[in-house]
Design a protein around this motif. Sequence first.
Motif, PDB file in Angstrom:
ATOM      1  N   VAL A  95       0.836  -1.205   0.000  1.00 59.32           N
ATOM      2  CA  VAL A  95       0.000   0.000   0.000  1.00 59.32           C
ATOM      3  C   VAL A  95       0.872   1.258   0.000  1.00 59.32           C
ATOM      4  O   VAL A  95       0.597   2.220  -0.722  1.00 59.32           O
ATOM      5  CB  VAL A  95      -0.960  -0.011   1.203  1.00 59.32           C
ATOM      6  N   THR A 134      -6.610   2.698  -0.553  1.00 65.37           N
ATOM      7  CA  THR A 134      -6.721   2.685   0.912  1.00 65.37           C
ATOM      8  C   THR A 134      -8.008   2.025   1.386  1.00 65.37           C
ATOM      9  O   THR A 134      -8.030   1.387   2.437  1.00 65.37           O
ATOM     10  CB  THR A 134      -6.647   4.114   1.477  1.00 65.37           C
ATOM     11  N   GLY A 190      -6.302  -1.763   0.984  1.00 66.14           N
ATOM     12  CA  GLY A 190      -5.731  -1.618   2.320  1.00 66.14           C
ATOM     13  C   GLY A 190      -6.678  -1.914   3.471  1.00 66.14           C
ATOM     14  O   GLY A 190      -6.317  -1.686   4.632  1.00 66.14           O
ATOM     15  N   TYR A 231      -7.586   0.247   8.369  1.00 65.08           N
ATOM     16  CA  TYR A 231      -7.091   0.641   7.047  1.00 65.08           C
ATOM     17  C   TYR A 231      -5.580   0.800   7.189  1.00 65.08           C
ATOM     18  O   TYR A 231      -5.103   1.715   7.874  1.00 65.08           O
ATOM     19  CB  TYR A 231      -7.744   1.948   6.592  1.00 65.08           C
ATOM     20  N   THR A 281      -2.445   4.156   6.905  1.00 64.55           N
ATOM     21  CA  THR A 281      -2.936   5.530   6.942  1.00 64.55           C
ATOM     22  C   THR A 281      -2.681   6.139   8.318  1.00 64.55           C
ATOM     23  O   THR A 281      -2.721   5.446   9.336  1.00 64.55           O
ATOM     24  CB  THR A 281      -4.435   5.609   6.628  1.00 64.55           C
ATOM     25  N   LEU A 288       1.364   6.443   4.894  1.00 66.76           N
ATOM     26  CA  LEU A 288       0.963   6.837   3.547  1.00 66.76           C
ATOM     27  C   LEU A 288       1.137   8.339   3.327  1.00 66.76           C
ATOM     28  O   LEU A 288       1.499   8.769   2.238  1.00 66.76           O
ATOM     29  CB  LEU A 288      -0.494   6.432   3.306  1.00 66.76           C
TER      30      LEU A 288
END
Length: 371
Positions: free
Chosen positions: A13, A223, A227, A240, A243, A276
Amino acid sequence: MDQAAFQSLSFSVLWAGFGLAFLFGAIAQVTHFCTMGAISDVVNIGDWSRARQWVLAMAVALMGFAALSLGDLIRPGDALYVTPRWNWLSTSLGGLMFGFGMVLASGCGNKTLIRVGTGNLKAWVVFMVMGISAFATMRGITAVWRNSTIDQVFATFDPQATLGYLLSTWLGLDPTQGPAWVGLVLGLVLAVWVLRHAEFWTPTNLWAGLGCGSVIVAMWWLTGHVGWVEEHPLTLEPVYVATNSGRMESLSFVAPMAYVLDWLMFYSDKSKVLTLGVMIALGVISGSCISSLMTRTFRLEGFGSVEDLGNHLLGGLLMGVGGVTAMGCTIGQGLSGMSTLALNAFTALAFIVMGALIGLKYQIWRLEQQV
């Protein structure tokens, strides 16, 4: 999912997010995609080309988010911008500060990262000031003031403060899919408004609008679908991955600047993991840098005067504080947030534009004073 698989997914990710941000940075650099530039073009020379690029990107983001929702590929209620609260005072004041600041600093957060990648030393200064002031507004002294004052003024909507939910309820639509249909129709209307202008149909304009909007959608899918993990291997709770907020995210550039500085300064602290937001900021810079080198537009640029330095310092400060207060920037609220139809996004965007208009009028007044 075991711990090894979870780590592998997080790694995927993060690097996919870097790739999408790289693409966004390259597209924006080549096409001169810029919110402040769009507003300036309309005000100063009456040219709507870049404004239509931006509206087309919003239309694509709206329709893409809606399509992902209708296809059950994401959970729209888990998006970062979807909350029960309409923080109208915070988003309006923060938006004004951000809009005025981006004029003084020669561009918004996205444009700052683009200019960092193209060798602009002024943008490096803005990046530092913006990142520090954003961090202070998230967790420092400015955060205390913000939390105890303007953040206490809000209106609550059950279950979410979004235009899509309010309109679908008013129209008697299914509350689970109605908001997505509202977004799909609104996006289509905006796209038609843009594309009906024949002069807009150039490769640069289409690439800017369709490309930047598509990256926003792809980031939601990354995401929110790729994710998404139903059970974290340690906490056994849904999450998630990668993030900063723990929720579904798309592109935004104010908080990520703070995250980059935090990650770099406390790199040896094992609790500071790569997220991220950091990869997005680095991706945009890298994409812009490679693009400018390939097009031979990379060049070093510094401040022309003390006043120029002062404007960029103040602009970076206003964008850092204002961007966090408004819960997003021209991309974070203006494209990512608007794709969810959040009321906070509508408010923030309106006042960002208003702040930019005031800033442009101020610049014109300063030029007249110097004549």
